[in-house]
Design an enzyme around this catalytic site. Structure first.
Site, PDB file in Angstrom:
ATOM      1  N   GLN A  28     -10.730  -2.549   2.002  1.00 24.10           N
ATOM      2  CA  GLN A  28     -10.252  -3.766   3.016  1.00 24.10           C
ATOM      3  C   GLN A  28     -10.154  -2.170   4.309  1.00 24.10           C
ATOM      4  O   GLN A  28     -10.034  -2.882   5.086  1.00 24.10           O
ATOM      5  CB  GLN A  28      -8.251  -4.068   3.018  1.00 24.10           C
ATOM      6  N   HIS A  72       9.126   0.909   3.514  1.00 24.75           N
ATOM      7  CA  HIS A  72       9.585   1.300   4.920  1.00 24.75           C
ATOM      8  C   HIS A  72      10.761  -0.094   4.114  1.00 24.75           C
ATOM      9  O   HIS A  72      11.075  -1.483   3.411  1.00 24.75           O
ATOM     10  CB  HIS A  72       9.134   1.167   5.671  1.00 24.75           C
ATOM     11  N   HIS A  81       9.306  -3.220   3.391  1.00 20.39           N
ATOM     12  CA  HIS A  81       9.023  -3.859   1.854  1.00 20.39           C
ATOM     13  C   HIS A  81       9.974  -3.776   1.330  1.00 20.39           C
ATOM     14  O   HIS A  81      10.092  -4.465   0.038  1.00 20.39           O
ATOM     15  CB  HIS A  81       8.192  -2.461   1.737  1.00 20.39           C
ATOM     16  N   ASP A  85       2.338  -8.703   9.061  1.00 21.39           N
ATOM     17  CA  ASP A  85       0.288  -9.256   9.087  1.00 21.39           C
ATOM     18  C   ASP A  85       0.770 -10.711   8.920  1.00 21.39           C
ATOM     19  O   ASP A  85       0.208 -11.048   7.694  1.00 21.39           O
ATOM     20  CB  ASP A  85       0.399  -8.448   7.749  1.00 21.39           C
ATOM     21  N   ARG A 120       2.614   2.779   9.349  1.00 23.08           N
ATOM     22  CA  ARG A 120       1.959   4.019  10.587  1.00 23.08           C
ATOM     23  C   ARG A 120       2.733   4.586  11.490  1.00 23.08           C
ATOM     24  O   ARG A 120       1.793   4.947  12.180  1.00 23.08           O
ATOM     25  CB  ARG A 120       0.252   2.850  10.334  1.00 23.08           C
ATOM     26  N   MET A 130       0.953  -1.434  -0.007  1.00 27.20           N
ATOM     27  CA  MET A 130       0.056   0.179   0.108  1.00 27.20           C
ATOM     28  C   MET A 130       0.938   1.151   0.089  1.00 27.20           C
ATOM     29  O   MET A 130       0.598   2.516   0.423  1.00 27.20           O
ATOM     30  CB  MET A 130      -0.551   0.103   1.268  1.00 27.20           C
ATOM     31  N   GLY A 131       2.242   1.034  -0.676  1.00 29.77           N
ATOM     32  CA  GLY A 131       2.488   2.044  -0.653  1.00 29.77           C
ATOM     33  C   GLY A 131       3.578   2.786   1.014  1.00 29.77           C
ATOM     34  O   GLY A 131       3.401   2.077   1.873  1.00 29.77           O
TER      35      GLY A 131
END
Lengths: 292, 292
Positions: A61, A34, A37, A150, A187, A30-31
């Site tokens: 989602q 960090h 990723h 996740d 986040r 989702m961009g």
């Protein structure tokens, strides 16, 4: 690295790779990339001839009161980072490109989705599974890379891939952490300095409870201990603190050989999640660091 | 033609075709092949390098009081017919091969599934979509062939393919009929001689109503006429008689340019369905024979 916004251009590129018999590694994101990723992209680059990274904040989602609109975005920085990490193609579609109208057919997650993040985020994993199915069909990868931060998402995507026979290998990858243990997350930027400082307690508590489980403490007591540790040390609200079997995500039984200790903590502007996986072997109990 | 029962053998064969850059045409069936199926196989053979036919009576699309157990089966005859029609591979998996356990993730049809056959067969199209998604992933076809006798199924599969971006072209094919107009169906064998004789009325009534619609009669009157014709002339029970927009399967509006007239009739041991498609053009009204 080329950047593509439209489905038909992506399909053309994918067909070309297939024609040249180049394997494709796919990293859906989702961009606001960090190091977590980037570790996925690097691994994909090692294991495949070509790497596609997608950046798409998927409205399907997010619940009505969640942070879809203010989810952090920085496509210029992401583009540079993805390229440096080894991406060959960045797919960055608009919502209109992915959902020209409300889909009549979606993917439904009937198990593994009613606990942990799924219990408070109704429909979240249906939205995740639907967009991942779409992206798998658009990118036709040999392998797809997902971070174990996740872990429930990994469990759901593995179930989807198996149950619907997707011709894709799912590669779960270790969580990348800050020096004090906090799991890297897009986040994290929403945390105040004080919240950021105390947030290290989440991983510390999970590892403490992991050690208890490995030393033979039963899952119920371990769960109580996890809740106690988190509630005592954090100003954020504990959304859940759970010990479950993995990847089934059921109450552990005496047969369970792999457990997950997982927690979610809500701050004013961010909800953080983290987990550790624990492998229990018949002859003694042994830890694996975040491996499925 | 080779016959394969296991997923991994099928995957191996498919990978070989892909490696040789041979396009695959796929014809999913529940077996007990008739000329309708054979026309799909022949068309697939014309348009592709290799043809896979699957024969699998899918329990997921049958309700608890439906005819899963007594659905007609004759794999030896089917095998011969499929080969004669041009199939290169027959995939004939067991229920255990397709569903080693209850799937945690399925495909959900949110529109187009609550009318016609979907209104009495709850969950039927979720079961159809799920098995077709599985088979698409196992066979990786360039094109897949479906008969328009099940026009609602075609509408659902087209929605699934579009909404989930399956890299497959759906090819709808005309209904094949007996000389008196009755649509070929595996379930026709369950009709008594008397039922078989009167069943020709279904198609005759649909075409009569099609002509009314083409002459400008409004859909509501046409629907009443269809019900009247069927109820007057048949001893079987009319399950539904409907005029809807196609492929949306909604109540027709003044904007509708394509309609479906569809009916289902229940006999003691068989439930028959049939339909005709009607294309309405802005300048006058024009029929198309079963073309989507």
């Amino acid at each position: 690295m080329i950047t593509i916004y439209e489905q038909h251009e992506l399909k053309k590129w994918v067909l070309q790779q297939k024609g040249d018999k180049r394997s494709i590694g796919f990293v859906p994101t989702m961009g606001y990339l960090h190091e977590g990723h980037l570790s996925l992209i690097k691994k994909a680059k090692e294991e495949n001839d070509a790497v596609i990274v997608s950046i798409f904040v998927n409205p399907l989602q997010f619940g009505p009161n969640e942070d879809f609109d203010r989810y952090p975005r920085d496509i210029e920085r992401d583009s540079r980072l993805a390229q440096e990490a080894g991406a060959d193609l960045l797919f960055h579609p608009s919502v209109e490109v992915m959902y020209p109208f409300e889909p009549a057919v979606t993917v439904k997650v009937n198990r593994r989705a009613d606990v942990l993040c799924g219990s408070s985020r109704i429909g979240h994993f249906d939205g995740v599974a639907t967009v991942v199915a779409k992206l798998f069909h658009l990118t036709e990868p040999s392998r797809a890379y997902f971070g174990l931060k996740d872990a429930q998402q990994v469990a759901v995507i593995e179930a989807m891939t198996g149950d619907l026979n997707f011709p894709v290998e799912i590669v779960p990858c270790d969580t990348v952490r800050e020096q004090d243990g906090l799991a890297k997350s897009s986040r994290n930027v929403f945390l105040t300095d004080e919240e950021r400082e105390e947030a290290k307690v989440i991983y510390a508590s999970l590892t403490e409870v992991k050690d208890l489980l490995l030393s033979g403490v039963n899952p119920l007591s371990a769960k109580e201990k996890l809740e106690e540790l988190l509630k005592k040390k954090l100003t954020g609200t504990v959304d859940y603190a759970e010990i479950l079997s993995y990847p089934e995500l059921k109450e552990p039984s005496s047969d369970s050989t792999r457990l997950i200790a997982a927690a979610a903590v809500k701050y004013s502007k961010a909800r953080l999640i983290d987990n550790v996986l624990i492998e229990l072997t018949p002859d003694g109990k042994k830890e694996v660091e975040n491996h499925v």
